[in-house]
Design a protein around this motif. Structure first.
Motif, mmCIF file in Angstrom:
data_model
loop_
_atom_site.group_PDB
_atom_site.id
_atom_site.type_symbol
_atom_site.label_atom_id
_atom_site.label_comp_id
_atom_site.label_asym_id
_atom_site.label_seq_id
_atom_site.Cartn_x
_atom_site.Cartn_y
_atom_site.Cartn_z
ATOM 1 N N PRO A 105 0.824 -1.209 0.000
ATOM 2 C CA PRO A 105 0.000 0.000 0.000
ATOM 3 C C PRO A 105 0.864 1.268 0.000
ATOM 4 C CG PRO A 105 -0.781 -1.556 1.646
ATOM 5 C CD PRO A 105 0.520 -2.076 1.133
ATOM 6 N N LEU A 106 0.384 2.280 -0.675
ATOM 7 C CA LEU A 106 1.124 3.528 -0.828
ATOM 8 C C LEU A 106 1.457 4.177 0.514
ATOM 9 C CD1 LEU A 106 2.272 5.694 -2.705
ATOM 10 C CD2 LEU A 106 0.002 6.739 -2.730
ATOM 11 N N GLY A 107 0.514 4.171 1.441
ATOM 12 C CA GLY A 107 0.735 4.793 2.748
ATOM 13 C C GLY A 107 1.894 4.168 3.511
ATOM 14 N N ARG A 108 1.988 2.858 3.458
ATOM 15 C CA ARG A 108 3.084 2.155 4.145
ATOM 16 C C ARG A 108 4.427 2.502 3.516
ATOM 17 N NH1 ARG A 108 0.884 -3.930 5.458
ATOM 18 N NH2 ARG A 108 -0.652 -3.271 6.992
ATOM 19 N N MET A 109 4.451 2.478 2.180
ATOM 20 C CA MET A 109 5.714 2.766 1.491
ATOM 21 C C MET A 109 6.148 4.207 1.725
ATOM 22 S SD MET A 109 6.682 -0.070 0.378
ATOM 23 C CE MET A 109 8.138 0.514 -0.449
#
Length: 57
Positions: free
Chosen positions: A2-6
């Motif tokens: 997921p974008l938020g984690r990255m």
């Protein structure tokens, strides 16, 4: 991943001046870093060095 984690992982790389390999190791070894990135535990699929490097580029 997921974008938020990255994005959180990328921010921590900048804050702590870590390479992709060092960030991968930190995710496995440091519980607070893993929790900040949004991972529940070590058994959850963590990004490897290549995934972190590809996101950074």
């Amino acid at each position: 991943m997921p974008l938020g984690r990255m994005l959180r992982i990328h921010c921590m790389q900048q804050w702590f001046n870590c390479s992709g390999r060092q960030m991968e190791d930190a995710l496995y070894e440091v519980d607070s870093i893993r929790r900040f990135a949004g991972f529940g535990g070590v058994t959850e699929a963590l990004p490897d060095e290549t995934t972190i490097l590809n996101f950074r580029h």
